[in-house]
Design a protein around this motif. Sequence first.
Motif, PDB file in Angstrom:
ATOM      1  N   GLN A  91       0.835  -1.200   0.000  1.00 24.16           N
ATOM      2  CA  GLN A  91       0.000   0.000   0.000  1.00 24.16           C
ATOM      3  C   GLN A  91       0.868   1.248   0.000  1.00 24.16           C
ATOM      4  O   GLN A  91       0.557   2.242  -0.664  1.00 24.16           O
ATOM      5  N   GLY A  92       1.982   1.202   0.735  1.00 25.66           N
ATOM      6  CA  GLY A  92       2.915   2.324   0.702  1.00 25.66           C
ATOM      7  C   GLY A  92       3.502   2.522  -0.679  1.00 25.66           C
ATOM      8  O   GLY A  92       3.636   3.654  -1.165  1.00 25.66           O
ATOM      9  N   ILE A  93       3.838   1.423  -1.349  1.00 21.52           N
ATOM     10  CA  ILE A  93       4.362   1.503  -2.710  1.00 21.52           C
ATOM     11  C   ILE A  93       3.317   2.072  -3.660  1.00 21.52           C
ATOM     12  O   ILE A  93       3.628   2.898  -4.523  1.00 21.52           O
ATOM     13  N   SER A  94       2.077   1.652  -3.494  1.00 25.17           N
ATOM     14  CA  SER A  94       1.000   2.161  -4.345  1.00 25.17           C
ATOM     15  C   SER A  94       0.870   3.676  -4.225  1.00 25.17           C
ATOM     16  O   SER A  94       0.688   4.386  -5.221  1.00 25.17           O
ATOM     17  N   THR A 116       7.099  -5.494  -5.601  1.00 24.77           N
ATOM     18  CA  THR A 116       7.829  -5.025  -6.772  1.00 24.77           C
ATOM     19  C   THR A 116       8.009  -3.532  -6.609  1.00 24.77           C
ATOM     20  O   THR A 116       7.029  -2.794  -6.479  1.00 24.77           O
ATOM     21  N   ILE A 117       9.256  -3.072  -6.566  1.00 20.37           N
ATOM     22  CA  ILE A 117       9.528  -1.658  -6.329  1.00 20.37           C
ATOM     23  C   ILE A 117       9.484  -0.914  -7.659  1.00 20.37           C
ATOM     24  O   ILE A 117      10.283  -1.212  -8.560  1.00 20.37           O
ATOM     25  N   PRO A 118       8.587   0.052  -7.827  1.00 17.45           N
ATOM     26  CA  PRO A 118       8.521   0.807  -9.081  1.00 17.45           C
ATOM     27  C   PRO A 118       9.762   1.673  -9.277  1.00 17.45           C
ATOM     28  O   PRO A 118      10.491   1.967  -8.324  1.00 17.45           O
ATOM     29  N   SER A 119       9.994   2.089 -10.487  1.00 18.54           N
ATOM     30  CA  SER A 119      11.151   2.929 -10.795  1.00 18.54           C
ATOM     31  C   SER A 119      11.179   4.173  -9.921  1.00 18.54           C
ATOM     32  O   SER A 119      10.135   4.760  -9.610  1.00 18.54           O
ATOM     33  N   MET A 155      13.351  -5.687  -7.889  1.00 19.08           N
ATOM     34  CA  MET A 155      13.836  -4.317  -7.984  1.00 19.08           C
ATOM     35  C   MET A 155      13.324  -3.656  -9.264  1.00 19.08           C
ATOM     36  O   MET A 155      13.023  -4.317 -10.254  1.00 19.08           O
ATOM     37  N   GLY A 156      13.247  -2.315  -9.232  1.00 19.81           N
ATOM     38  CA  GLY A 156      12.914  -1.527 -10.405  1.00 19.81           C
ATOM     39  C   GLY A 156      14.093  -0.650 -10.786  1.00 19.81           C
ATOM     40  O   GLY A 156      15.107  -0.598 -10.080  1.00 19.81           O
ATOM     41  N   VAL A 157      13.982   0.038 -11.885  1.00 17.62           N
ATOM     42  CA  VAL A 157      15.050   0.915 -12.360  1.00 17.62           C
ATOM     43  C   VAL A 157      15.201   2.096 -11.387  1.00 17.62           C
ATOM     44  O   VAL A 157      14.209   2.699 -10.955  1.00 17.62           O
ATOM     45  N   ASN A 158      16.440   2.397 -11.011  1.00 18.57           N
ATOM     46  CA  ASN A 158      16.741   3.507 -10.088  1.00 18.57           C
ATOM     47  C   ASN A 158      16.018   3.364  -8.753  1.00 18.57           C
ATOM     48  O   ASN A 158      15.441   4.321  -8.226  1.00 18.57           O
ATOM     49  N   THR A 159      16.071   2.171  -8.197  1.00 24.25           N
ATOM     50  CA  THR A 159      15.435   1.936  -6.895  1.00 24.25           C
ATOM     51  C   THR A 159      16.486   1.621  -5.847  1.00 24.25           C
ATOM     52  O   THR A 159      17.637   1.329  -6.147  1.00 24.25           O
ATOM     53  N   ASN A 180      15.010 -10.336  -7.027  1.00 25.32           N
ATOM     54  CA  ASN A 180      15.204 -10.388  -8.474  1.00 25.32           C
ATOM     55  C   ASN A 180      15.676  -9.028  -8.995  1.00 25.32           C
ATOM     56  O   ASN A 180      15.154  -7.988  -8.598  1.00 25.32           O
ATOM     57  N   PHE A 181      16.653  -9.055  -9.894  1.00 25.34           N
ATOM     58  CA  PHE A 181      17.098  -7.861 -10.612  1.00 25.34           C
ATOM     59  C   PHE A 181      16.780  -8.044 -12.097  1.00 25.34           C
ATOM     60  O   PHE A 181      17.535  -8.690 -12.814  1.00 25.34           O
ATOM     61  N   PRO A 182      15.680  -7.491 -12.601  1.00 23.67           N
ATOM     62  CA  PRO A 182      15.308  -7.648 -14.015  1.00 23.67           C
ATOM     63  C   PRO A 182      16.011  -6.632 -14.915  1.00 23.67           C
ATOM     64  O   PRO A 182      16.943  -5.941 -14.485  1.00 23.67           O
TER      65      PRO A 182
END
Length: 297
Positions: A91-94, A116-119, A155-159, A180-182
């Motif tokens: 919810q915090g990420i949202s 999943t951490i957004p960019s 992870m996301g880009v620049n996280t 995971n590092f995509p």
Amino acid sequence: AIGQYAGYSGNFSNTIVLNASGSQISAQNNSALYINLIRNNQNNNICFYNPSTYELTYGVGNLQNVFFVAKNGSDTTGNGTYISPYLTINQGISAATGITGAAVWVMSGTYTESITIPSNISIRGQNLQSVIITQPSITGASGTTGGNVQSVVTMGVNTRLEDVTITASTSSNTNISAINFPNGTSTTSKVISCVINANANGNYSNNAYGVNVYDLTSSNAYSSVNAIQRTTINVSTTGATGTNCGIINTGSSYFSVRDSTVFCIGTTGTNCGALENNASGVISVKTSTLSATGGTP
């Protein structure tokens, strides 16, 4: 009490004046700053000054682009502030999604969820020993490499992920990783001061990874960026006959680890501290310790 007129709230002074009754604090000075009541003193909140209302009050102001998560919070009535936090990290990420540079602060507790951490978002725990993000019983279909490996954190880009413990566990024939590092993340994202655990139990041919890197878009050229720093990675398996690694890179990118410790312990299977599983991929390990025991090193 402080100041010449301590105990008398009706006098002007260049110093703070405290009401001796203890129920209120009033302060005035000849520079026209007026501080009214201290109120809402609950739950050992900290004190801050509100320049809009000229009040000194307890709690935390609405910090810009910072969202709090706590075990006493609510995803229904919470608004992400310190005094009204969310209950779940998701919810915090949202709430933070789409806000470049936003941060999610996670208070002590065990959070059973995958994230999943957004960019351009940071996740930070109050203390790595007291903030645990876990999936204790991962099941279901999974691939052996890449994004098909089931993980707790992606992870996301620049996280950035900092000061938390991440634990992935399975007793099923499921391939797991803690992180995971995509694509696009191996040289832009950071995991700092964390404990990463991956545990697999059962006589299956599944794989267990602490960190699973499958970035096919970032460069494999040397970089000063460290994706993992000041972190401990533990992989422990019993009966798992697959490939078990502290860090595996199946992508074609550069991935750097610094000032960290990696353990991989298993009774069977192939166990290794770090594995480059793509001829173009690179794992750079600096001032760190890697060890593997049991099975086939």
